[in-house]
Structures are given as structure tokens and as C-alpha cells.
Design a protein around this motif. Structure first.
Motif, mmCIF file in Angstrom:
data_model
loop_
_atom_site.group_PDB
_atom_site.id
_atom_site.type_symbol
_atom_site.label_atom_id
_atom_site.label_comp_id
_atom_site.label_asym_id
_atom_site.label_seq_id
_atom_site.Cartn_x
_atom_site.Cartn_y
_atom_site.Cartn_z
ATOM 1 N N PHE A 17 -0.044 96.341 40.916
ATOM 2 C CA PHE A 17 0.834 95.430 40.183
ATOM 3 C C PHE A 17 0.862 94.077 40.870
ATOM 4 C CE2 PHE A 17 2.840 99.464 38.667
ATOM 5 C CZ PHE A 17 2.618 99.267 37.312
ATOM 6 N N ASP A 18 0.912 94.084 42.198
ATOM 7 C CA ASP A 18 0.907 92.853 42.976
ATOM 8 C C ASP A 18 -0.328 92.018 42.659
ATOM 9 O OD1 ASP A 18 1.913 91.122 45.158
ATOM 10 O OD2 ASP A 18 0.117 91.806 46.207
ATOM 11 N N ASP A 19 -1.467 92.654 42.594
ATOM 12 C CA ASP A 19 -2.717 91.961 42.280
ATOM 13 C C ASP A 19 -2.693 91.417 40.849
ATOM 14 O OD1 ASP A 19 -5.366 91.191 43.254
ATOM 15 O OD2 ASP A 19 -6.131 92.582 41.731
ATOM 16 N N ALA A 20 -2.072 92.136 39.933
ATOM 17 C CA ALA A 20 -1.964 91.675 38.546
ATOM 18 C C ALA A 20 -1.143 90.386 38.477
ATOM 19 C CB ALA A 20 -1.347 92.759 37.669
ATOM 20 N N VAL A 21 -0.058 90.313 39.261
ATOM 21 C CA VAL A 21 0.762 89.098 39.294
ATOM 22 C C VAL A 21 -0.034 87.949 39.904
ATOM 23 C CG1 VAL A 21 2.854 88.033 40.246
ATOM 24 C CG2 VAL A 21 2.924 90.383 39.391
ATOM 25 N N LYS A 22 -0.768 88.217 40.966
ATOM 26 C CA LYS A 22 -1.603 87.178 41.583
ATOM 27 C C LYS A 22 -2.660 86.681 40.602
ATOM 28 C CE LYS A 22 -0.923 88.727 46.300
ATOM 29 N NZ LYS A 22 -1.474 89.412 47.474
ATOM 30 N N ASN A 23 -3.206 87.576 39.785
ATOM 31 C CA ASN A 23 -4.179 87.172 38.771
ATOM 32 C C ASN A 23 -3.547 86.250 37.730
ATOM 33 O OD1 ASN A 23 -6.197 88.648 39.997
ATOM 34 N ND2 ASN A 23 -5.990 90.418 38.656
ATOM 35 N N VAL A 24 -2.298 86.527 37.371
ATOM 36 C CA VAL A 24 -1.574 85.656 36.431
ATOM 37 C C VAL A 24 -1.486 84.241 36.995
ATOM 38 C CG1 VAL A 24 0.712 85.147 35.477
ATOM 39 C CG2 VAL A 24 -0.251 87.433 35.235
ATOM 40 N N VAL A 25 -1.055 84.131 38.251
ATOM 41 C CA VAL A 25 -0.896 82.809 38.865
ATOM 42 C C VAL A 25 -2.245 82.107 38.988
ATOM 43 C CG1 VAL A 25 -0.188 81.572 40.954
ATOM 44 C CG2 VAL A 25 1.202 83.468 40.092
ATOM 45 N N THR A 26 -3.271 82.825 39.412
ATOM 46 C CA THR A 26 -4.603 82.232 39.561
ATOM 47 C C THR A 26 -5.126 81.701 38.236
ATOM 48 O OG1 THR A 26 -5.140 83.677 41.423
ATOM 49 C CG2 THR A 26 -6.991 82.698 40.245
ATOM 50 N N GLU A 27 -5.031 82.501 37.185
ATOM 51 C CA GLU A 27 -5.560 82.091 35.883
ATOM 52 C C GLU A 27 -4.689 81.012 35.232
ATOM 53 O OE1 GLU A 27 -8.570 82.883 34.569
ATOM 54 O OE2 GLU A 27 -8.828 83.838 36.524
ATOM 55 N N ALA A 28 -3.363 81.160 35.312
ATOM 56 C CA ALA A 28 -2.468 80.163 34.704
ATOM 57 C C ALA A 28 -2.626 78.809 35.381
ATOM 58 C CB ALA A 28 -1.022 80.634 34.781
ATOM 59 N N SER A 29 -2.856 78.802 36.685
ATOM 60 C CA SER A 29 -2.974 77.537 37.415
ATOM 61 C C SER A 29 -4.229 76.753 37.045
ATOM 62 C CB SER A 29 -2.922 77.778 38.926
ATOM 63 O OG SER A 29 -4.070 78.473 39.363
ATOM 64 N N LYS A 30 -5.148 77.362 36.335
ATOM 65 C CA LYS A 30 -6.346 76.643 35.867
ATOM 66 C C LYS A 30 -5.999 75.640 34.767
ATOM 67 C CE LYS A 30 -9.618 80.284 37.077
ATOM 68 N NZ LYS A 30 -10.560 81.297 36.571
ATOM 69 N N SER A 31 -4.937 75.916 34.016
ATOM 70 C CA SER A 31 -4.553 75.003 32.942
ATOM 71 C C SER A 31 -3.109 74.507 33.052
ATOM 72 C CB SER A 31 -4.757 75.664 31.579
ATOM 73 O OG SER A 31 -3.976 76.830 31.469
ATOM 74 N N VAL A 32 -2.308 75.137 33.916
ATOM 75 C CA VAL A 32 -0.914 74.740 34.100
ATOM 76 C C VAL A 32 -0.741 74.267 35.538
ATOM 77 C CG1 VAL A 32 1.470 75.554 34.144
ATOM 78 C CG2 VAL A 32 -0.093 76.408 32.392
ATOM 79 N N LYS A 33 -0.210 73.073 35.692
ATOM 80 C CA LYS A 33 0.024 72.529 37.034
ATOM 81 C C LYS A 33 1.502 72.645 37.401
ATOM 82 C CE LYS A 33 -4.244 71.457 37.072
ATOM 83 N NZ LYS A 33 -5.054 72.608 37.335
ATOM 84 N N ASN A 34 1.771 72.590 38.688
ATOM 85 C CA ASN A 34 3.142 72.539 39.193
ATOM 86 C C ASN A 34 3.925 73.828 38.915
ATOM 87 O OD1 ASN A 34 5.076 71.163 40.652
ATOM 88 N ND2 ASN A 34 5.871 70.058 38.893
ATOM 89 N N ILE A 35 3.275 75.004 39.065
ATOM 90 C CA ILE A 35 3.956 76.287 38.883
ATOM 91 C C ILE A 35 5.002 76.453 39.984
ATOM 92 C CG2 ILE A 35 3.695 78.811 38.908
ATOM 93 C CD1 ILE A 35 0.915 78.396 37.669
#
Length: 69
Positions: A17-35
Motif C-alpha cells: 500500500f505504501d508503494d501504491a501511495v508513492k506511485n500516486v505522488v510520482t505520477e501526479a507530480s508529472k502534471s501537478v506541481k506544488n503537491i
């Protein structure tokens, strides 16, 4: 004054689950800045042959809206 926006993002991993959350942040940060934060709304796992094969998370990603003035 700070203005934030929230989007819902789904993520998955075959590791944890931890890795799934990290994947969300990694992928979202490609198009969303300032998370600023990630809220885990829901978690589920896929099971095959009595073994967990995939971890899935539903998240809310919060990020700051940039002032263009």
C-alpha cells in the motif's frame, strides 16, 4: 493567502500500500506541481490463489494553486 485544490487519484502497486501511495505522488507530480499532501481515502487488495497480487489506493492529492500575478 493560500489557496489549495484537491483531486482524486487512484494508484496501485504489486509491492505494498505504501508503494501504491508513492506511485500516486510520482505520477501526479508529472502534471501537478506544488503537491502539499496526500490523503488515503480507501485501500483494497486484489487476491489470486489466496495471495495478494495487487494493492490499490484511492487518494486525495492536495496542491497549491500558483498565483500568476
Amino acid at each position: 493567502m493560500s489557496v489549495l485544490k484537491v483531486i482524486e487519484v487512484l494508484g496501485n502497486s504489486t509491492v505494498s500500500f505504501d508503494d501504491a501511495v508513492k506511485n500516486v505522488v510520482t505520477e501526479a507530480s508529472k502534471s501537478v506541481k506544488n503537491i502539499k499532501s496526500v490523503y488515503v481515502k480507501d485501500m483494497q487488495a486484489t487476491v489470486e490463489n489466496n495471495k495478494v497480487t495487487q494493492y490499490r489506493v484511492t487518494t486525495k492529492v492536495c496542491f497549491g494553486i500558483m498565483d500568476t500575478q
